[in-house]
Design a protein around this motif. Structure first.
Motif, PDB file in Angstrom:
ATOM      1  N   MET A   1      46.173  57.162  24.715  1.00  0.00           N
ATOM      2  CA  MET A   1      46.405  55.997  25.573  1.00  0.00           C
ATOM      3  C   MET A   1      46.029  54.722  24.807  1.00  0.00           C
ATOM      4  SD  MET A   1      44.866  55.242  29.368  1.00  0.00           S
ATOM      5  CE  MET A   1      45.287  53.729  30.224  1.00  0.00           C
ATOM      6  N   PRO A   2      46.823  53.651  24.899  1.00  0.00           N
ATOM      7  CA  PRO A   2      46.469  52.404  24.209  1.00  0.00           C
ATOM      8  C   PRO A   2      45.093  51.893  24.624  1.00  0.00           C
ATOM      9  CG  PRO A   2      48.719  52.316  25.035  1.00  0.00           C
ATOM     10  CD  PRO A   2      48.104  53.560  25.596  1.00  0.00           C
ATOM     11  N   ARG A   3      44.379  51.284  23.677  1.00  0.00           N
ATOM     12  CA  ARG A   3      43.019  50.814  23.943  1.00  0.00           C
ATOM     13  C   ARG A   3      42.979  49.356  24.381  1.00  0.00           C
ATOM     14  NH1 ARG A   3      39.607  52.050  18.758  1.00  0.00           N
ATOM     15  NH2 ARG A   3      37.996  51.167  20.108  1.00  0.00           N
ATOM     16  N   THR A   4      44.082  48.619  24.204  1.00  0.00           N
ATOM     17  CA  THR A   4      44.088  47.202  24.561  1.00  0.00           C
ATOM     18  C   THR A   4      43.883  47.031  26.066  1.00  0.00           C
ATOM     19  OG1 THR A   4      45.567  46.659  22.741  1.00  0.00           O
ATOM     20  CG2 THR A   4      45.439  45.068  24.547  1.00  0.00           C
ATOM     21  N   VAL A   5      42.947  46.175  26.431  1.00  0.00           N
ATOM     22  CA  VAL A   5      42.707  45.856  27.844  1.00  0.00           C
ATOM     23  C   VAL A   5      43.642  44.713  28.215  1.00  0.00           C
ATOM     24  CG1 VAL A   5      41.028  45.080  29.555  1.00  0.00           C
ATOM     25  CG2 VAL A   5      40.311  46.617  27.710  1.00  0.00           C
ATOM     26  N   ILE A   6      44.644  45.009  29.037  1.00  0.00           N
ATOM     27  CA  ILE A   6      45.643  43.996  29.383  1.00  0.00           C
ATOM     28  C   ILE A   6      45.267  43.273  30.665  1.00  0.00           C
ATOM     29  CG2 ILE A   6      47.479  45.316  28.255  1.00  0.00           C
ATOM     30  CD1 ILE A   6      48.461  46.070  31.109  1.00  0.00           C
ATOM     31  N   GLU A   7      45.928  42.126  30.894  1.00  0.00           N
ATOM     32  CA  GLU A   7      45.774  41.430  32.165  1.00  0.00           C
ATOM     33  C   GLU A   7      46.291  42.348  33.278  1.00  0.00           C
ATOM     34  OE1 GLU A   7      47.218  40.180  29.477  1.00  0.00           O
ATOM     35  OE2 GLU A   7      46.340  38.223  29.008  1.00  0.00           O
ATOM     36  N   PRO A   8      45.470  42.690  34.270  1.00  0.00           N
ATOM     37  CA  PRO A   8      45.917  43.610  35.324  1.00  0.00           C
ATOM     38  C   PRO A   8      46.697  42.888  36.419  1.00  0.00           C
ATOM     39  CG  PRO A   8      43.627  43.078  35.664  1.00  0.00           C
ATOM     40  CD  PRO A   8      44.047  42.349  34.413  1.00  0.00           C
ATOM     41  N   PHE A   9      47.633  42.058  36.030  1.00  0.00           N
ATOM     42  CA  PHE A   9      48.487  41.326  36.954  1.00  0.00           C
ATOM     43  C   PHE A   9      49.710  40.871  36.171  1.00  0.00           C
ATOM     44  CE2 PHE A   9      45.165  38.499  35.290  1.00  0.00           C
ATOM     45  CZ  PHE A   9      45.912  37.538  34.630  1.00  0.00           C
ATOM     46  N   ARG A  10      50.730  40.447  36.875  1.00  0.00           N
ATOM     47  CA  ARG A  10      51.885  39.848  36.238  1.00  0.00           C
ATOM     48  C   ARG A  10      52.099  38.456  36.805  1.00  0.00           C
ATOM     49  NH1 ARG A  10      56.272  44.176  38.668  1.00  0.00           N
ATOM     50  NH2 ARG A  10      56.013  43.660  40.879  1.00  0.00           N
ATOM     51  N   VAL A  11      52.709  37.593  36.036  1.00  0.00           N
ATOM     52  CA  VAL A  11      52.847  36.189  36.402  1.00  0.00           C
ATOM     53  C   VAL A  11      54.046  36.015  37.327  1.00  0.00           C
ATOM     54  CG1 VAL A  11      53.227  33.871  35.525  1.00  0.00           C
ATOM     55  CG2 VAL A  11      51.786  35.461  34.239  1.00  0.00           C
ATOM     56  N   LYS A  12      53.823  35.333  38.452  1.00  0.00           N
ATOM     57  CA  LYS A  12      54.880  35.131  39.440  1.00  0.00           C
ATOM     58  C   LYS A  12      55.271  33.667  39.571  1.00  0.00           C
ATOM     59  CE  LYS A  12      56.056  36.951  44.002  1.00  0.00           C
ATOM     60  NZ  LYS A  12      55.538  37.758  45.125  1.00  0.00           N
ATOM     61  N   GLU A 308      39.272  41.466  46.438  1.00  0.00           N
ATOM     62  CA  GLU A 308      39.984  41.623  45.174  1.00  0.00           C
ATOM     63  C   GLU A 308      39.074  41.502  43.957  1.00  0.00           C
ATOM     64  OE1 GLU A 308      44.454  40.115  46.443  1.00  0.00           O
ATOM     65  OE2 GLU A 308      43.199  38.792  45.223  1.00  0.00           O
ATOM     66  N   VAL A 309      38.034  40.689  44.062  1.00  0.00           N
ATOM     67  CA  VAL A 309      37.179  40.432  42.907  1.00  0.00           C
ATOM     68  C   VAL A 309      36.419  41.676  42.471  1.00  0.00           C
ATOM     69  CG1 VAL A 309      35.053  39.721  44.117  1.00  0.00           C
ATOM     70  CG2 VAL A 309      35.651  38.663  41.915  1.00  0.00           C
ATOM     71  N   LEU A 310      36.287  42.662  43.356  1.00  0.00           N
ATOM     72  CA  LEU A 310      35.537  43.874  43.030  1.00  0.00           C
ATOM     73  C   LEU A 310      36.413  44.997  42.511  1.00  0.00           C
ATOM     74  CD1 LEU A 310      33.043  43.687  45.994  1.00  0.00           C
ATOM     75  CD2 LEU A 310      32.409  43.676  43.572  1.00  0.00           C
ATOM     76  N   GLU A 311      37.708  44.717  42.296  1.00  0.00           N
ATOM     77  CA  GLU A 311      38.590  45.724  41.706  1.00  0.00           C
ATOM     78  C   GLU A 311      38.172  45.953  40.255  1.00  0.00           C
ATOM     79  OE1 GLU A 311      42.471  44.140  42.281  1.00  0.00           O
ATOM     80  OE2 GLU A 311      42.428  44.448  44.471  1.00  0.00           O
ATOM     81  N   GLU A 312      37.953  47.216  39.910  1.00  0.00           N
ATOM     82  CA  GLU A 312      37.367  47.526  38.601  1.00  0.00           C
ATOM     83  C   GLU A 312      38.263  47.120  37.442  1.00  0.00           C
ATOM     84  OE1 GLU A 312      35.501  51.454  36.449  1.00  0.00           O
ATOM     85  OE2 GLU A 312      35.136  51.135  38.597  1.00  0.00           O
ATOM     86  N   ASP A 313      39.574  47.299  37.581  1.00  0.00           N
ATOM     87  CA  ASP A 313      40.480  46.916  36.493  1.00  0.00           C
ATOM     88  C   ASP A 313      40.395  45.416  36.218  1.00  0.00           C
ATOM     89  OD1 ASP A 313      41.352  49.486  36.100  1.00  0.00           O
ATOM     90  OD2 ASP A 313      43.170  49.265  37.299  1.00  0.00           O
ATOM     91  N   TYR A 314      40.317  44.633  37.286  1.00  0.00           N
ATOM     92  CA  TYR A 314      40.183  43.186  37.116  1.00  0.00           C
ATOM     93  C   TYR A 314      38.882  42.845  36.397  1.00  0.00           C
ATOM     94  CZ  TYR A 314      38.438  38.582  38.176  1.00  0.00           C
ATOM     95  OH  TYR A 314      37.849  37.358  38.055  1.00  0.00           O
ATOM     96  N   LEU A 315      37.771  43.438  36.837  1.00  0.00           N
ATOM     97  CA  LEU A 315      36.478  43.107  36.243  1.00  0.00           C
ATOM     98  C   LEU A 315      36.393  43.556  34.788  1.00  0.00           C
ATOM     99  CD1 LEU A 315      34.141  43.887  39.262  1.00  0.00           C
ATOM    100  CD2 LEU A 315      34.485  41.657  38.182  1.00  0.00           C
ATOM    101  N   ARG A 316      36.983  44.696  34.474  1.00  0.00           N
ATOM    102  CA  ARG A 316      36.974  45.158  33.085  1.00  0.00           C
ATOM    103  C   ARG A 316      37.724  44.158  32.202  1.00  0.00           C
ATOM    104  NH1 ARG A 316      35.344  49.969  31.506  1.00  0.00           N
ATOM    105  NH2 ARG A 316      35.490  50.781  33.637  1.00  0.00           N
TER     106      ARG A 316
END
Length: 456
Positions: A1-12, A308-316
């Motif tokens: 699995m890729p190791r890069t931590v990406i932005e867990p959202f997309r731009v709208k 939303e602020v407590l979503e783990e992917d966001y915090l990581r």
């Protein structure tokens, strides 16, 4: 699995950034009296001045705004907001305010008196100013490692329990309550451990003193606990955050940080000790108890943001962003506060500009230089923000001169941070060209917001 931590959202939706030339930036900075706070936002390329109220709201939050109930009293939006705060903190009494400093002013007005002393790890600027305005001494008692930019400690935001115990033994009658800031903003966005928080609570309780948390970045602190504190890795950030609040008697909160909102804040309390007086002052200065200076739509946005602020992917992703920029700067030989905090990277201005004397305000000078070099707006955390000009004309200086680059939530992408690293490293290569500054005009409180400066 890729190791890069990406932005867990997309731009709208997008907002243009206006590119400026070095010559234009020089003019704009002179017009602003060398004060980045006085710059127009449209003249800033990357705005790292603060992460307070500058984030991008989610599709869910914008949907909630459309559902906002703008009734003056008893609005449905308040009860959704109240339920979200109660679910997170466990505190039954929730008092909305228009932002964090209003929560501080109201609580300190009803819970302190002139001559009191309030200990904390490190009070931030509005907290300190609101206490001092009421004749109360804000006392910073962070652990020694928290004062050393290069010290590697997982919880540099911890409070020094031995010094707190000494204060309570010698001056306990002057201490109305203890405070602690999570994460510790002035000290580099550094976290506080559950172990330290629990011991602090126990120490205060033995002396009959309540504990109040400055909870602006509670979610980032919870994620640091998960990643760094033994025995916490399997827990969710929400479970850790709830335990943090369970160890205290109340909190002040700027929802402009880990509330993921553009405005708002609150006081939340476990018992009725200060509630009636605080609500009376709220009505006098902020608004009715079910809106407290906020529109219904803002209450909706905060209620959703606290989830939303407590979503783990966001915090990581959030913590990795600071770490990513920090790694690039360290690799290029730039001194920063280590390890990186949650919401910002802090440059060590004295190490960056060793040719400047403290009287030339190296932190402020570096802020100005960053804007001139790359259109980047940061904020000084040093002797302009925390120093003072005394009545006899002498000046006091802070133990640090830092530049905080605070990242708005969900706003910038990786290329923006790559650009920032390049600009900072290029400036470091010609650091000796950076000139110092001097204060020309200042106010008595929070002078950094409005001060006028000139080149030294």
């Amino acid at each position: 699995m890729p190791r890069t931590v990406i932005e867990p959202f997309r731009v709208k939706s997008v907002e243009p950034i206006r590119l400026t030339t070095p010559e234009e930036r020089a003019r704009r900075l002179e017009e602003a009296k060398l004060n980045p706070f006085r710059l127009r936002a449209e003249d800033v390329l990357l705005d790292f001045l603060t992460d307070s109220g500058t984030g991008a709201m989610s599709a869910r939050q914008w949907g909630g705004i459309m559902a906002g109930d703008e009734s003056y009293a008893g609005a449905a939006s308040f009860f959704r907001f109240e339920a979200a705060v109660r679910d997170l903190t466990g505190y039954p009494f929730v008092i909305p305010t228009h932002q964090g400093r209003a929560a501080e002013r109201i609580l300190f007005s009803v819970a302190t008196k002139r001559g009191d002393v309030v200990p904390s790890n490190t009070h931030f600027d509005t907290t300190r100013a609101n206490l001092e305005y009421g004749g109360v001494e804000p006392l910073d008692l962070v652990i020694p490692e928290g004062l050393e930019p290069r010290a590697r400690h997982p919880f540099k935001g911890n409070i020094d329990l031995a010094r707190v115990e000494r204060l309570l033994a010698e001056q306990g009658g002057r201490v109305p309550f203890g405070m602690i800031t999570v994460t510790n903003n002035s000290g580099g966005g550094q976290p506080v451990s559950l172990e330290n928080l629990r011991a602090y609570r126990d120490l205060l309780r033995r002396h009959g003193k309540p504990l109040v948390v400055d909870a602006c970045r509670f979610a980032e602190n919870a994620m640091f606990v998960k990643l760094r504190e033994p025995g916490q890795a399997a827990r969710t950030p929400k479970a850790i955050a709830r335990e943090m609040f369970s160890l205290a008697d109340g909190c002040t909160m700027s929802a402009k940080k880990d509330g993921l909102a553009n405005i708002g804040g609150f006081i939340a309390l476990r018992d009725e000790r200060w509630v009636e007086a605080a609500r009376n002052l709220l009505v006098l200065t902020e608004g009715f108890p079910t809106y407290g200076g906020l529109a219904g739509r803002d209450l909706e946005a905060i209620a959703i943001g606290l989830e939303e602020v407590l979503e783990e992917d966001y915090l990581r992703y959030r913590l990795r962003t600071a770490e990513y920029l920090g790694e690039k700067l360290l690799a290029g030989g730039v001194a920063i506060v280590e390890p990186t905090g949650g919401h910002a990277v802090y440059l060590d201005a004295r190490a960056f500009l060793p040719h400047l004397r403290r009287e030339e305000y190296p932190g402020w000078a570096l802020c100005d230089a960053l804007y001139l070099a790359g259109g980047i707006r940061g904020v000084e955390i040093g002797s302009v923000m925390f120093g003072k000009r005394l009545d006899d004309g002498t000046e006091t200086y802070h133990h640090h001169d830092l530049v905080r680059l605070a990242f708005p939530r969900r706003v910038y992408t990786q290329s923006h941070f790559d650009y920032a690293a390049e600009a900072i490293l290029e400036l470091a290569a010609r650091a000796r060209e950076v000139r110092g500054v001097r204060l020309v005009r200042q106010s008595r409180y929070l002078r950094h917001f409005t001060a006028e400066l000139a080149w030294a």
